[in-house]
Write a protein that holds these residues in place. Structure first.
Motif, short mmCIF file in Angstrom:
data_model
loop_
_atom_site.label_atom_id
_atom_site.label_comp_id
_atom_site.label_asym_id
_atom_site.label_seq_id
_atom_site.Cartn_x
_atom_site.Cartn_y
_atom_site.Cartn_z
N ILE A 203 0.86 -1.18 0.00
CA ILE A 203 0.00 0.00 0.00
C ILE A 203 0.90 1.22 0.00
N VAL A 204 0.71 2.09 -0.99
CA VAL A 204 1.55 3.27 -1.17
C VAL A 204 0.71 4.50 -0.87
N ALA A 205 1.21 5.37 -0.01
CA ALA A 205 0.45 6.55 0.41
C ALA A 205 1.20 7.83 0.08
N ASN A 206 0.46 8.78 -0.46
CA ASN A 206 0.98 10.13 -0.70
C ASN A 206 0.41 11.12 0.31
N ALA A 207 -0.53 10.66 1.13
CA ALA A 207 -1.18 11.50 2.13
C ALA A 207 -1.83 10.60 3.16
N ASP A 227 3.33 17.04 1.42
CA ASP A 227 4.55 17.84 1.41
C ASP A 227 5.82 17.01 1.52
N LEU A 228 5.67 15.68 1.54
CA LEU A 228 6.82 14.78 1.65
C LEU A 228 6.82 13.80 0.49
N GLY A 229 7.75 12.84 0.55
CA GLY A 229 7.78 11.78 -0.44
C GLY A 229 6.70 10.74 -0.16
N LEU A 230 6.88 9.55 -0.71
CA LEU A 230 5.89 8.49 -0.58
C LEU A 230 6.16 7.62 0.65
N ASP A 231 5.09 7.03 1.18
CA ASP A 231 5.19 6.05 2.25
C ASP A 231 4.70 4.70 1.73
N LEU A 232 5.21 3.63 2.33
CA LEU A 232 4.82 2.27 1.95
C LEU A 232 4.48 1.47 3.19
N PHE A 233 3.39 0.70 3.09
CA PHE A 233 3.03 -0.29 4.10
C PHE A 233 2.93 -1.63 3.37
N ALA A 234 3.71 -2.60 3.81
CA ALA A 234 3.70 -3.93 3.21
C ALA A 234 3.72 -4.98 4.32
N LEU A 235 3.27 -6.19 3.98
CA LEU A 235 3.20 -7.26 4.97
C LEU A 235 3.91 -8.51 4.48
N VAL A 264 6.59 -4.18 6.86
CA VAL A 264 7.68 -3.49 6.17
C VAL A 264 7.16 -2.10 5.83
N ALA A 265 7.85 -1.06 6.31
CA ALA A 265 7.37 0.30 6.13
C ALA A 265 8.48 1.20 5.61
#
Length: 308
Positions: A203-207, A227-235, A264-265
């Motif tokens: 799951i990729v989040a921009n907000a 206002d930042l880069g991307l975040d990732l949530f993985a299992l 994994v984040a």
């Protein structure tokens, strides 16, 4: 000031009354044109034409899918052309992007905010994400959540109106009957780091939030920001007990990121790739894009001007 209003008449909560109120309000202050979408991808075409024709503002009345198409149309124009600012009046079922921007959920209230912002010249420049060559405003997903989106879209085509309850029912049913929970297929790759293998979903989040269940935010990546880069949530696991624990964590309103040995984040990253051993479903902003074996996600800072 020239404005184009793009209306998706099939959006979940868009009504003729809402459209008429919005047209009347905008036409009193702007030189307004109105266009309705007629098929998937039409909003991309309309937004490209708005850039070519020199509109100052493009206002969307529709859901997150229509907004996503408009954004991709605006930003696919040749370099050097002025891109209209984007205004949004929520007309979908969830409306994650405008809610993440702090806009009201109700169309009439959102229209009032939009008019005030236009009068005062308020704009916010936000960063976006990209999944290969497709922009997304708030989220993308590869694997389980995109498979749920695909099923929901199939039911919409049969005339069913999507609701939070529908998403939950489909997600639970898919988890128990259709998800391979024994053979992880995805690998995370990013510059300067060793690959992370054995992942089931990304799951990729921009907000933040990633989405909503009614009024409740769902937050696998609570630190994500425009206002930042991307975040990732993985299992790494999809066992019943561990998955229920992580669901509770992402529904927690404390703002603490999900945690545990199976998580994994990534936070505030510029670029990474998810590579799979078999094709997996991909979505951006809740729009199903088909199946992919390799997707590169990139952050695009300060890309879009929004009227807020």
């Amino acid at each position: 000031m020239r404005a184009l209003l793009v209306v998706n008449p099939c959006a979940t909560t868009t009504t003729t009354g809402t459209r008429n109120v919005l047209v009347s309000a905008l036409a009193s202050d702007l030189k307004l044109d109105v266009a309705e979408t007629r098929h998937r991808g039409h909003a991309i075409e309309l937004a490209r034409d708005a850039v070519r024709d020199g509109f100052d503002v493009l206002v969307v009345l529709g859901g997150d899918g229509t907004v996503n198409e408009v954004v991709n149309g605006l930003l696919s124009s040749p370099p050097g052309r002025a891109v209209p600012a984007l205004g949004i009046v929520p007309g979908g079922g969830t409306n994650v992007f405008p809610r993440a921007l702090g806009l009201p959920r109700e169309p009439v209230e959102a229209t009032a905010v939009l008019l005030d912002a236009l009068h005062e010249g308020r704009r916010r420049v936000v960063g976006l994400g990209m999944a290969d060559d497709r922009y997304f405003t708030f989220c993308a997903g590869l694997g389980f959540d995109a498979e749920v989106v695909r099923t929901v879209e199939a039911r919409r085509r049969r005339g069913r109106r999507p609701t939070s309850a529908m998403y939950v029912r489909i997600a639970v049913g898919h988890f128990f009957t259709a998800t391979d929970r024994r053979h992880p297929t995805a690998v995370l790759e990013r510059p300067g780091a060793d690959p992370v293998t054995g992942l089931y979903l990304g799951i990729v989040a921009n907000a933040a939030p990633w989405t909503y269940l009614g009024a409740r935010p769902v937050n696998p990546c609570p630190r994500a920001s425009f206002d930042l880069g991307l975040d990732l949530f993985a299992l790494r696991r999809l066992g019943l007990a561990s998955t229920l624990r992580h669901v509770r964590q992402i529904l927690n309103t404390s703002g603490r990121p999900p945690h545990g040995r199976d998580v994994v984040a990534l936070h505030d990253v510029t670029r990474f790739t998810l590579r799979t051993h078999r094709p997996l479903a991909l979505h951006v902003d809740g729009e199903y894009l088909g199946e992919r074996e390799v997707v590169t996600f990139r952050s695009r800072p300060r890309t879009l001007r929004v009227v807020v």
